[in-house]
Write a protein that holds these residues in place. Structure first.
Motif, PDB file in Angstrom:
ATOM      1  N   ALA A 194       0.834  -1.206   0.000  1.00 29.99           N
ATOM      2  CA  ALA A 194       0.000   0.000   0.000  1.00 29.99           C
ATOM      3  C   ALA A 194       0.866   1.251   0.000  1.00 29.99           C
ATOM      4  CB  ALA A 194      -0.929  -0.016   1.215  1.00 29.99           C
ATOM      5  N   GLY A 195       1.938   1.243   0.812  1.00 26.72           N
ATOM      6  CA  GLY A 195       2.817   2.404   0.839  1.00 26.72           C
ATOM      7  C   GLY A 195       3.505   2.630  -0.487  1.00 26.72           C
ATOM      8  N   GLY A 196       3.906   1.543  -1.151  1.00 30.85           N
ATOM      9  CA  GLY A 196       4.538   1.682  -2.459  1.00 30.85           C
ATOM     10  C   GLY A 196       3.578   2.207  -3.509  1.00 30.85           C
ATOM     11  N   ARG A 197       2.328   1.754  -3.452  1.00 34.72           N
ATOM     12  CA  ARG A 197       1.333   2.251  -4.413  1.00 34.72           C
ATOM     13  C   ARG A 197       1.073   3.742  -4.209  1.00 34.72           C
ATOM     14  NH1 ARG A 197      -1.038  -2.845  -3.246  1.00 34.72           N
ATOM     15  NH2 ARG A 197      -2.453  -1.897  -1.729  1.00 34.72           N
ATOM     16  N   LEU A 198       1.018   4.166  -2.949  1.00 34.84           N
ATOM     17  CA  LEU A 198       0.817   5.587  -2.687  1.00 34.84           C
ATOM     18  C   LEU A 198       2.021   6.407  -3.149  1.00 34.84           C
ATOM     19  CD1 LEU A 198      -0.861   5.509   0.856  1.00 34.84           C
ATOM     20  CD2 LEU A 198      -1.931   6.068  -1.331  1.00 34.84           C
ATOM     21  N   SER A 199       3.220   5.875  -2.956  1.00 34.39           N
ATOM     22  CA  SER A 199       4.412   6.576  -3.428  1.00 34.39           C
ATOM     23  C   SER A 199       4.428   6.659  -4.950  1.00 34.39           C
ATOM     24  CB  SER A 199       5.667   5.866  -2.927  1.00 34.39           C
ATOM     25  OG  SER A 199       5.771   5.961  -1.524  1.00 34.39           O
ATOM     26  N   VAL A 224      14.295  13.655  -0.717  1.00 41.09           N
ATOM     27  CA  VAL A 224      15.117  13.679   0.490  1.00 41.09           C
ATOM     28  C   VAL A 224      14.350  13.069   1.663  1.00 41.09           C
ATOM     29  CG1 VAL A 224      16.278  15.176   2.166  1.00 41.09           C
ATOM     30  CG2 VAL A 224      16.461  15.657  -0.289  1.00 41.09           C
ATOM     31  N   ALA A 225      13.068  13.417   1.787  1.00 37.45           N
ATOM     32  CA  ALA A 225      12.259  12.871   2.877  1.00 37.45           C
ATOM     33  C   ALA A 225      12.139  11.353   2.762  1.00 37.45           C
ATOM     34  CB  ALA A 225      10.871  13.518   2.871  1.00 37.45           C
ATOM     35  N   LEU A 226      11.965  10.833   1.556  1.00 35.92           N
ATOM     36  CA  LEU A 226      11.865   9.389   1.373  1.00 35.92           C
ATOM     37  C   LEU A 226      13.190   8.699   1.669  1.00 35.92           C
ATOM     38  CD1 LEU A 226       9.684   9.167  -1.861  1.00 35.92           C
ATOM     39  CD2 LEU A 226       9.033   8.466   0.438  1.00 35.92           C
ATOM     40  N   VAL A 227      14.296   9.311   1.303  1.00 40.53           N
ATOM     41  CA  VAL A 227      15.607   8.726   1.596  1.00 40.53           C
ATOM     42  C   VAL A 227      15.798   8.577   3.104  1.00 40.53           C
ATOM     43  CG1 VAL A 227      18.099   9.161   1.519  1.00 40.53           C
ATOM     44  CG2 VAL A 227      16.709   9.498  -0.533  1.00 40.53           C
ATOM     45  N   VAL A 228      15.334   9.562   3.856  1.00 42.05           N
ATOM     46  CA  VAL A 228      15.523   9.548   5.311  1.00 42.05           C
ATOM     47  C   VAL A 228      14.509   8.638   5.999  1.00 42.05           C
ATOM     48  CG1 VAL A 228      15.498  10.974   7.397  1.00 42.05           C
ATOM     49  CG2 VAL A 228      16.531  11.849   5.298  1.00 42.05           C
ATOM     50  N   MET A 229      13.256   8.669   5.543  1.00 40.55           N
ATOM     51  CA  MET A 229      12.185   8.021   6.306  1.00 40.55           C
ATOM     52  C   MET A 229      11.597   6.776   5.664  1.00 40.55           C
ATOM     53  SD  MET A 229      10.112  11.399   7.665  1.00 40.55           S
ATOM     54  CE  MET A 229      10.093  12.160   6.038  1.00 40.55           C
ATOM     55  N   ARG A 230      11.504   6.728   4.351  1.00 37.75           N
ATOM     56  CA  ARG A 230      10.846   5.611   3.657  1.00 37.75           C
ATOM     57  C   ARG A 230      11.670   5.209   2.442  1.00 37.75           C
ATOM     58  NH1 ARG A 230       8.403   5.850   7.695  1.00 37.75           N
ATOM     59  NH2 ARG A 230       6.149   5.916   8.076  1.00 37.75           N
ATOM     60  N   ARG A 231      12.876   4.756   2.687  1.00 31.29           N
ATOM     61  CA  ARG A 231      13.769   4.458   1.570  1.00 31.29           C
ATOM     62  C   ARG A 231      13.220   3.355   0.677  1.00 31.29           C
ATOM     63  NH1 ARG A 231      20.012   4.421   3.065  1.00 31.29           N
ATOM     64  NH2 ARG A 231      19.230   6.412   3.872  1.00 31.29           N
ATOM     65  N   ASP A 232      12.424   2.443   1.238  1.00 29.88           N
ATOM     66  CA  ASP A 232      11.871   1.355   0.439  1.00 29.88           C
ATOM     67  C   ASP A 232      10.823   1.837  -0.552  1.00 29.88           C
ATOM     68  OD1 ASP A 232      10.340   2.015   2.717  1.00 29.88           O
ATOM     69  OD2 ASP A 232       9.185   0.169   2.514  1.00 29.88           O
ATOM     70  N   GLN A 233      10.319   3.056  -0.382  1.00 28.56           N
ATOM     71  CA  GLN A 233       9.319   3.600  -1.299  1.00 28.56           C
ATOM     72  C   GLN A 233       9.911   4.614  -2.272  1.00 28.56           C
ATOM     73  OE1 GLN A 233       6.029   5.115   1.014  1.00 28.56           O
ATOM     74  NE2 GLN A 233       5.987   3.332   2.352  1.00 28.56           N
ATOM     75  N   ARG A 252      11.444  13.729  15.273  1.00 26.25           N
ATOM     76  CA  ARG A 252      12.260  14.504  14.342  1.00 26.25           C
ATOM     77  C   ARG A 252      11.927  14.179  12.889  1.00 26.25           C
ATOM     78  NH1 ARG A 252      15.989  17.097  17.332  1.00 26.25           N
ATOM     79  NH2 ARG A 252      16.462  16.229  19.391  1.00 26.25           N
ATOM     80  N   ARG A 253      11.443  12.984  12.631  1.00 26.21           N
ATOM     81  CA  ARG A 253      11.082  12.643  11.251  1.00 26.21           C
ATOM     82  C   ARG A 253       9.899  13.473  10.768  1.00 26.21           C
ATOM     83  NH1 ARG A 253      11.698   6.248   9.863  1.00 26.21           N
ATOM     84  NH2 ARG A 253      13.944   6.098  10.219  1.00 26.21           N
ATOM     85  N   ARG A 254       8.892  13.598  11.616  1.00 22.08           N
ATOM     86  CA  ARG A 254       7.737  14.410  11.220  1.00 22.08           C
ATOM     87  C   ARG A 254       8.139  15.874  11.067  1.00 22.08           C
ATOM     88  NH1 ARG A 254       2.138  13.350  14.203  1.00 22.08           N
ATOM     89  NH2 ARG A 254       2.730  11.316  13.362  1.00 22.08           N
ATOM     90  N   ALA A 255       8.960  16.352  11.971  1.00 28.30           N
ATOM     91  CA  ALA A 255       9.429  17.731  11.865  1.00 28.30           C
ATOM     92  C   ALA A 255      10.235  17.919  10.584  1.00 28.30           C
ATOM     93  CB  ALA A 255      10.272  18.090  13.081  1.00 28.30           C
ATOM     94  N   LEU A 256      11.067  16.940  10.241  1.00 26.24           N
ATOM     95  CA  LEU A 256      11.880  17.043   9.024  1.00 26.24           C
ATOM     96  C   LEU A 256      11.004  17.056   7.783  1.00 26.24           C
ATOM     97  CD1 LEU A 256      14.626  16.988   7.584  1.00 26.24           C
ATOM     98  CD2 LEU A 256      14.514  14.488   7.684  1.00 26.24           C
ATOM     99  N   PHE A 257       9.998  16.200   7.749  1.00 21.56           N
ATOM    100  CA  PHE A 257       9.127  16.139   6.565  1.00 21.56           C
ATOM    101  C   PHE A 257       8.438  17.478   6.321  1.00 21.56           C
ATOM    102  CE2 PHE A 257       4.825  15.581   4.890  1.00 21.56           C
ATOM    103  CZ  PHE A 257       5.118  15.037   3.651  1.00 21.56           C
ATOM    104  N   TYR A 258       7.778  18.000   7.353  1.00 21.35           N
ATOM    105  CA  TYR A 258       7.058  19.255   7.172  1.00 21.35           C
ATOM    106  C   TYR A 258       8.004  20.419   6.909  1.00 21.35           C
ATOM    107  CZ  TYR A 258       2.578  17.178   8.382  1.00 21.35           C
ATOM    108  OH  TYR A 258       1.427  16.423   8.377  1.00 21.35           O
ATOM    109  N   ALA A 259       9.182  20.384   7.502  1.00 23.08           N
ATOM    110  CA  ALA A 259      10.158  21.446   7.260  1.00 23.08           C
ATOM    111  C   ALA A 259      10.636  21.411   5.808  1.00 23.08           C
ATOM    112  CB  ALA A 259      11.335  21.313   8.216  1.00 23.08           C
TER     113      ALA A 259
END
Length: 202
Positions: free
Chosen positions: A31-36, A62-71, A147-154
């Motif tokens: 599901a995460g891959g389909r959304l990506s 950049v956000a995907l590299v840090v938080m969701r590299r598989d997507q 910090r991940r959520r803060a990084l994404f929105y930032a």
């Protein structure tokens, strides 16, 4: 009975295994891959619409590299395939004109240092309160350790504000180029206001 049991056991050992079903061992896109992938398609369309949207695409990568590299691959494939196919169709329809509007013409719009303040003059006159309160959400998430959520929105906010700021600092920059910045400040303002209300309620 013992002989029958041994006979059944011998037959079970000799019985051929069930043939593998086609595609059962193939990797599936979750599901995460389909959304990506869908997000990449939208990103490709956004870049075809306005090339400065590429700044947001870089932020999401950049956000995907840090938080969701598989997507990451699904997002990049969706964006690249959509932008490439869209550009190819436009070239087949209109010749070299799409390359002119998508590449050559944007390069003519130079960012002028003397116009850098114009963006903030417009924003602060109309949106001062959201601008001042917007960072509060990021600070609270960082203090909680999220910090991940803060990084994404930032990253998303910086990309939206940066592309609007740079577009407004050109000679032909109009008020419509400020819309991504208004979207970023509105998003952070709503999240920050929710944090304030939660603190007051507690």
């Amino acid at each position: 009975p013992a002989q029958a049991t041994r006979h059944a056991s011998h037959r079970s050992r000799q019985a051929p295994a069930d043939p593998p079903k086609f595609g059962t061992d193939a990797p599936r896109l979750g599901a995460g891959g389909r959304l990506s992938l869908l997000g990449g398609v939208c990103m490709g369309l956004a870049v075809l619409t306005k090339q400065s949207n590429g700044a947001l695409g870089v932020a999401l990568v950049v956000a995907l590299v840090v938080m969701r590299r598989d997507q990451l691959v699904a997002f990049v494939v969706g964006a690249g395939a959509t932008a490439g196919l869209g550009l190819l169709l436009l070239i087949l329809q209109s010749g070299s004109w799409p390359l002119y509007f998508l590449w050559q013409l944007p390069r003519v719009h130079q960012v002028l240092p003397e116009l850098m303040s114009r963006f903030w003059d417009h924003i602060l006159v109309r949106f001062a309160v959201p601008v001042m309160l917007a960072p509060f959400y990021l600070v609270m998430q960082a203090r909680r350790g999220d910090r991940r959520r803060a990084l994404f929105y930032a990253l998303v906010a910086i990309a939206l504000i940066g592309m609007a700021w740079a577009s407004q600092a050109t000679i032909n920059g109009g008020s419509n180029v400020e819309l991504p910045a208004y979207a970023a400040f509105s998003l952070l303002f709503a999240l920050s206001l929710h944090e304030v209300l939660r603190l007051v309620g507690s």
